[in-house]
Design an enzyme around this catalytic site. Structure first.
Site, short mmCIF file in Angstrom:
data_model
loop_
_atom_site.label_atom_id
_atom_site.label_comp_id
_atom_site.label_asym_id
_atom_site.label_seq_id
_atom_site.Cartn_x
_atom_site.Cartn_y
_atom_site.Cartn_z
N TYR A 150 37.82 -25.33 -62.17
CA TYR A 150 36.77 -25.50 -63.18
C TYR A 150 36.01 -24.19 -63.43
O TYR A 150 35.34 -24.05 -64.45
CB TYR A 150 35.77 -26.59 -62.77
CG TYR A 150 36.34 -27.99 -62.77
CD1 TYR A 150 37.70 -28.21 -63.05
CD2 TYR A 150 35.56 -29.10 -62.52
CE1 TYR A 150 38.24 -29.49 -63.03
CE2 TYR A 150 36.09 -30.39 -62.52
CZ TYR A 150 37.43 -30.57 -62.77
OH TYR A 150 37.95 -31.84 -62.76
N ASP B 31 36.87 -34.66 -58.13
CA ASP B 31 36.45 -35.25 -59.40
C ASP B 31 37.32 -36.47 -59.69
O ASP B 31 36.82 -37.56 -59.99
CB ASP B 31 36.61 -34.19 -60.52
CG ASP B 31 36.04 -34.66 -61.84
OD1 ASP B 31 35.23 -35.60 -61.85
OD2 ASP B 31 36.42 -34.07 -62.88
N ASP C 185 48.46 -36.45 -53.91
CA ASP C 185 49.18 -37.58 -54.52
C ASP C 185 49.21 -38.77 -53.56
O ASP C 185 48.96 -39.91 -53.94
CB ASP C 185 50.59 -37.18 -54.99
CG ASP C 185 51.34 -36.32 -53.98
OD1 ASP C 185 50.76 -35.95 -52.94
OD2 ASP C 185 52.53 -36.02 -54.24
N LYS D 5 47.12 -29.84 -51.72
CA LYS D 5 48.51 -29.92 -52.20
C LYS D 5 49.22 -28.68 -51.65
O LYS D 5 49.75 -27.85 -52.39
CB LYS D 5 48.51 -29.98 -53.74
CG LYS D 5 49.85 -30.25 -54.40
CD LYS D 5 50.39 -31.65 -54.21
CE LYS D 5 51.80 -31.77 -54.77
NZ LYS D 5 52.41 -33.10 -54.52
#
Ligand code: IPM
Ligand code: MG
Length: 351
Positions: A138, A241, A217, A186
């Protein structure tokens, strides 16, 4: 006397903030506390009034406050604004260095049946997200390169010091809970996640907590499959988020969830939901997430855990009595301000 900057923002923001301030008023009288409230423009409405979502005038008010309350920002009206309301929110978080976003997934018993997820009658989901809030994709380098096949990019990057400070916050918080932290990444694909995991492990050595790791995931699946396995979930900015919105389904409505964004200085308190422009101004908004954000402020910024507990228990009691807003499938459906009346009545009846 505590000075509070109040940013109502857009959509349902003003309605829920107004109701939460009525609750704060009651709290002030009951607990003999003094608050000085100063409103400031923020978000889309600040674009309309002052040409910028986070104007200098608002900055000055924030500089003079002890804590900040924020409703919500954004809406279709400002989709094409030069600087969008959401950018103003990111700038505010950065300005405050509020790098640590605490999002408790509070599951009130009377709302258990509202969740589309089948929940165990005798067990309670009790998860708290610690989301990194001022770094990652972000805030990374971004741009668009016009060419024959135009492309756009956003860079995800984390430094050792950024991971260190957020992971230590998560470990610290877990000490007052179940002392378990699940770090989400990840790292099977991303370099930034490899560094994240390495640093989280290294900082965990100073704490007596149980740390485990989950790929994002899998975490998205596990949250729904077995939410009871989690205590503190530590995430980067974007994963937190996304996963916190997902987890809100466990609470029955995203409308009831608060958050605190803390850093080294003063903190910012806002519900995790958005500005819901489709229901704005109709008395349909659920004020609970905002009221609990006020409660988090009283606990975290002003050291009044007792007042937090008082508010929390009054909300639970009011829900148990069957009073809800339209997003909650309870016996009596109230408007935003009727519901707050009911809450204050419950508080008055509590010794
Ligand atoms: C949130 C919101 C914000 C975010 C948006 C409005 C910028 O979704 O607080 O979760 O992504 O942080
Ligand atoms: Mg969000």
């Amino acid at each position: 006397m505590y000075k509070i900057a109040v940013l109502k923002g857009d959509g349902i923001g003003p309605e829920i903030v107004d109701e939460s301030l009525r609750v704060l008023d009651y709290i002030a009288t009951r607990f003999e506390m003094e608050f000085e409230i100063t409103e400031a423009n923020f978000g889309g409405s600040a674009i309309d009034k002052e040409g910028h979502p986070f104007p200098v005038t608002t900055q000055k008010i924030i500089d003079q406050s002890d804590a900040i309350l924020l409703g919500a920002v954004g809406g279709p009206k400002w989709e094409n604004a030069a600087i969008r309301p959401e950018k103003g929110l990111l700038s505010l978080r950065k300005y405050l260095n509020a790098y640590c976003n605490i999002r408790p997934i509070i599951c009130f018993d009377p709302l258990k049946e509202m969740s589309p997820i089948k929940l165990d009658q005798d067990r309670k989901v009790d998860i708290c997200f610690v989301r990194e809030l001022t770094g990652g994709i972000y805030f990374g380098k971004k741009g668009i390169k016009e060419s024959e096949d135009t492309y756009a990019y956003d860079v995800e990057a984390y430094s050792v010091s950024e991971v260190k400070r957020i992971s230590r916050r998560a470990f610290d918080l877990s000490l007052s809970r179940d002392k378990r932290v699940t770090s989400v990444d990840k790292s099977n694909v991303l370099e930034s996640s490899k560094l994240w995991r390495r640093e989280v492990i290294s900082n965990s050595k100073d704490y007596d907590v149980v740390l485990d790791h989950m790929y994002v995931d899998n975490a998205a699946m596990q949250l729904i499959k077995n939410p009871y396995q989690f205590d503190v979930i530590l995430t980067n900015n974007i994963f937190g988020d996304i996963l916190s919105d997902e987890a809100s389904v466990l609470a029955g409505s995203i409308g009831v969830l608060p958050s605190a964004s803390v850093g080294d200085k003063k903190a910012l308190y806002e519900p995790i939901h958005g500005s819901a422009p489709d229901i704005a101004g109709q008395g349909k908004a659920n004020p609970i997430g905002m009221i609990l954000s006020v409660a988090m402020m009283l606990d975290n910024s002003f050291n009044r855990k007792d007042v937090y507990n008082f508010i929390y228990e009054a909300i639970e009691k009011t829900l148990k009595l069957g009073y809800g807003t339209i997003d909650l499938n309870l016996k009596y459906i109230h408007t935003t301000s009727e519901w707050t009346n009911q809450l204050i009545e419950t508080m008055e009846k509590t010794e």
